[in-house]
Design a protein around this motif. Sequence first.
Motif, PDB file in Angstrom:
ATOM      1  N   ALA A   7       0.827  -1.208   0.000  1.00  0.00           N
ATOM      2  CA  ALA A   7       0.000   0.000   0.000  1.00  0.00           C
ATOM      3  C   ALA A   7       0.859   1.255   0.000  1.00  0.00           C
ATOM      4  N   TYR A   8       1.857   1.309   0.875  1.00  0.00           N
ATOM      5  CA  TYR A   8       2.713   2.498   0.945  1.00  0.00           C
ATOM      6  C   TYR A   8       3.569   2.637  -0.312  1.00  0.00           C
ATOM      7  N   THR A   9       3.970   1.515  -0.900  1.00  0.00           N
ATOM      8  CA  THR A   9       4.726   1.590  -2.150  1.00  0.00           C
ATOM      9  C   THR A   9       3.875   2.229  -3.229  1.00  0.00           C
ATOM     10  N   LEU A  10       2.623   1.800  -3.342  1.00  0.00           N
ATOM     11  CA  LEU A  10       1.734   2.355  -4.357  1.00  0.00           C
ATOM     12  C   LEU A  10       1.406   3.827  -4.075  1.00  0.00           C
ATOM     13  N   LEU A  11       1.341   4.172  -2.796  1.00  0.00           N
ATOM     14  CA  LEU A  11       1.093   5.570  -2.426  1.00  0.00           C
ATOM     15  C   LEU A  11       2.307   6.458  -2.681  1.00  0.00           C
ATOM     16  N   GLY A  12       3.473   5.836  -2.894  1.00  0.00           N
ATOM     17  CA  GLY A  12       4.699   6.603  -3.104  1.00  0.00           C
ATOM     18  C   GLY A  12       5.371   7.037  -1.826  1.00  0.00           C
ATOM     19  N   ASP A  13       4.900   6.537  -0.686  1.00  0.00           N
ATOM     20  CA  ASP A  13       5.496   6.863   0.616  1.00  0.00           C
ATOM     21  C   ASP A  13       6.582   5.829   0.904  1.00  0.00           C
ATOM     22  N   THR A  14       7.752   6.034   0.312  1.00  0.00           N
ATOM     23  CA  THR A  14       8.783   5.003   0.378  1.00  0.00           C
ATOM     24  C   THR A  14       9.352   4.835   1.779  1.00  0.00           C
ATOM     25  N   ALA A  15       9.401   5.900   2.560  1.00  0.00           N
ATOM     26  CA  ALA A  15       9.922   5.769   3.926  1.00  0.00           C
ATOM     27  C   ALA A  15       9.048   4.805   4.732  1.00  0.00           C
ATOM     28  N   ALA A  16       7.719   4.977   4.645  1.00  0.00           N
ATOM     29  CA  ALA A  16       6.806   4.074   5.338  1.00  0.00           C
ATOM     30  C   ALA A  16       6.862   2.680   4.742  1.00  0.00           C
ATOM     31  N   ALA A  17       7.034   2.591   3.429  1.00  0.00           N
ATOM     32  CA  ALA A  17       7.103   1.283   2.768  1.00  0.00           C
ATOM     33  C   ALA A  17       8.344   0.515   3.214  1.00  0.00           C
ATOM     34  N   TYR A  18       9.492   1.189   3.235  1.00  0.00           N
ATOM     35  CA  TYR A  18      10.719   0.522   3.684  1.00  0.00           C
ATOM     36  C   TYR A  18      10.575   0.024   5.122  1.00  0.00           C
ATOM     37  N   ALA A  19       9.950   0.831   5.975  1.00  0.00           N
ATOM     38  CA  ALA A  19       9.764   0.426   7.371  1.00  0.00           C
ATOM     39  C   ALA A  19       8.865  -0.800   7.462  1.00  0.00           C
ATOM     40  N   ALA A  20       7.795  -0.828   6.649  1.00  0.00           N
ATOM     41  CA  ALA A  20       6.896  -1.977   6.646  1.00  0.00           C
ATOM     42  C   ALA A  20       7.611  -3.220   6.140  1.00  0.00           C
ATOM     43  N   GLN A  21       8.455  -3.053   5.119  1.00  0.00           N
ATOM     44  CA  GLN A  21       9.207  -4.186   4.576  1.00  0.00           C
ATOM     45  C   GLN A  21      10.159  -4.755   5.615  1.00  0.00           C
ATOM     46  N   GLU A  22      10.844  -3.875   6.319  1.00  0.00           N
ATOM     47  CA  GLU A  22      11.793  -4.324   7.338  1.00  0.00           C
ATOM     48  C   GLU A  22      11.078  -5.095   8.447  1.00  0.00           C
ATOM     49  N   THR A  23       9.947  -4.578   8.893  1.00  0.00           N
ATOM     50  CA  THR A  23       9.190  -5.257   9.949  1.00  0.00           C
ATOM     51  C   THR A  23       8.644  -6.579   9.455  1.00  0.00           C
ATOM     52  N   ALA A  24       8.081  -6.588   8.239  1.00  0.00           N
ATOM     53  CA  ALA A  24       7.520  -7.817   7.688  1.00  0.00           C
ATOM     54  C   ALA A  24       8.582  -8.898   7.538  1.00  0.00           C
ATOM     55  N   LEU A  25       9.760  -8.525   7.050  1.00  0.00           N
ATOM     56  CA  LEU A  25      10.836  -9.506   6.891  1.00  0.00           C
ATOM     57  C   LEU A  25      11.283 -10.062   8.234  1.00  0.00           C
ATOM     58  N   ALA A  26      11.313  -9.209   9.249  1.00  0.00           N
ATOM     59  CA  ALA A  26      11.704  -9.678  10.582  1.00  0.00           C
ATOM     60  C   ALA A  26      10.698 -10.668  11.145  1.00  0.00           C
ATOM     61  N   LEU A  27       9.448 -10.552  10.720  1.00  0.00           N
ATOM     62  CA  LEU A  27       8.392 -11.434  11.211  1.00  0.00           C
ATOM     63  C   LEU A  27       8.152 -12.646  10.314  1.00  0.00           C
ATOM     64  N   THR A  28       8.875 -12.719   9.182  1.00  0.00           N
ATOM     65  CA  THR A  28       8.651 -13.772   8.204  1.00  0.00           C
ATOM     66  C   THR A  28       9.616 -14.927   8.422  1.00  0.00           C
ATOM     67  N   GLY A  29       9.073 -16.132   8.512  1.00  0.00           N
ATOM     68  CA  GLY A  29       9.917 -17.317   8.655  1.00  0.00           C
ATOM     69  C   GLY A  29      10.727 -17.576   7.400  1.00  0.00           C
ATOM     70  N   SER A  30      11.894 -18.184   7.564  1.00  0.00           N
ATOM     71  CA  SER A  30      12.804 -18.390   6.435  1.00  0.00           C
ATOM     72  C   SER A  30      12.215 -19.193   5.276  1.00  0.00           C
ATOM     73  N   PRO A  31      11.285 -20.161   5.502  1.00  0.00           N
ATOM     74  CA  PRO A  31      10.766 -20.893   4.345  1.00  0.00           C
ATOM     75  C   PRO A  31       9.798 -20.097   3.479  1.00  0.00           C
ATOM     76  N   SER A  32       9.413 -18.902   3.875  1.00  0.00           N
ATOM     77  CA  SER A  32       8.390 -18.141   3.158  1.00  0.00           C
ATOM     78  C   SER A  32       8.978 -17.514   1.898  1.00  0.00           C
ATOM     79  N   VAL A  33       9.189 -18.357   0.901  1.00  0.00           N
ATOM     80  CA  VAL A  33       9.873 -17.931  -0.330  1.00  0.00           C
ATOM     81  C   VAL A  33       9.097 -16.828  -1.031  1.00  0.00           C
TER      82      VAL A  33
END
Length: 327
Positions: free
Chosen positions: A234-260
């Motif tokens: 959503a933030y990527t599409l909105l063009g709010d890259t700062a919020a998008a990067y933060a969401a990506q970092e949090t999501a990756l931290a919460l994502t298990g390694s097999p989640s290809v």
Amino acid sequence: MNRRQFIGTTAAAAVGASTLPGIAQARQGIDGALAGTGTSAGDLDYLRAAFERHRGGYRGRSPHDVLREMTSDLKALGDVLSRPHPAKDRAELAHTAAGIASLVAIIQHDRGDQPDAARWFATAEKAARESGDRRLTAWVLARHAMVPLNYGAPHAAARLAAKARREAGRKPTAAAALAAAVTARSLVAIGDQAGATKAVADVRTMVERLDGPDSADTWNGYPLQKHHVHLSQAYTLLGDTAAAYAAQETALALTGSPSVMTRALLEMDTAACLRIDGDPSAAADTAAGVFARLPDSYRTGLVRSRATELQNQLTGRHRERLANAIE
């Protein structure tokens, strides 16, 4: 806003044989039984367990492998639905059928088989409505909305997401949160940034109040990991890259390694943000690197559509770099 140029026929061609032998026949049997050709006293406990087993996600397996594992359970579901059954058990059976059919639809969505995903979601919606569970119906509609959303038809996605929100009502549930998240992504895709921003605020408020099964890490839950995956897009599409990067970092931290697939989609969002931030070279290199690392079974469908979308937004040698990677 003409954001997505990914052509459905290209996806279908890339997938090739879209279903395993017997999958289409299984859906027709389930769909026919829901139409009233008869219900049965089947092994409800087994089918409930089958749904619980399959709804946990891929867990390192390919979509094709998960679909293959479900084949015998789909046949069993069709057999059970085709024989007479008391009304109370019939409603429970319809509820389970809606859940299982939705899982097949999600897999077909991920594989890029849009027509079959839509058919399975239609079957799932029919079963959910028969069960009388509006929350389940809302979840099915919200997941269905992700098919047109991710494959170039955001207006259709917005209509389905709006239906899902009406079914879900105001109570904070996984279905309501998912419907709001898909609404946000759909609205920004059609140029309604104000509506999208409001929907993002709605889902952020709801997710704070979810617990139990609603926040479970399953396909029909809405855990924090899934929340931040949706926020990333959503933030990527909105063009709010700062919020998008933060969401990506949090999501990756919460994502298990097999989640290809999840990791690949988040990295594709990062690539899209790099383009927005004025670095098309890094965008193309990042996306090409993601695609190069993907197992063959993940190179069609959803990840490919995201890569193709970015390719269409690049020009010159950067576009060519990514095009060569996804050939």
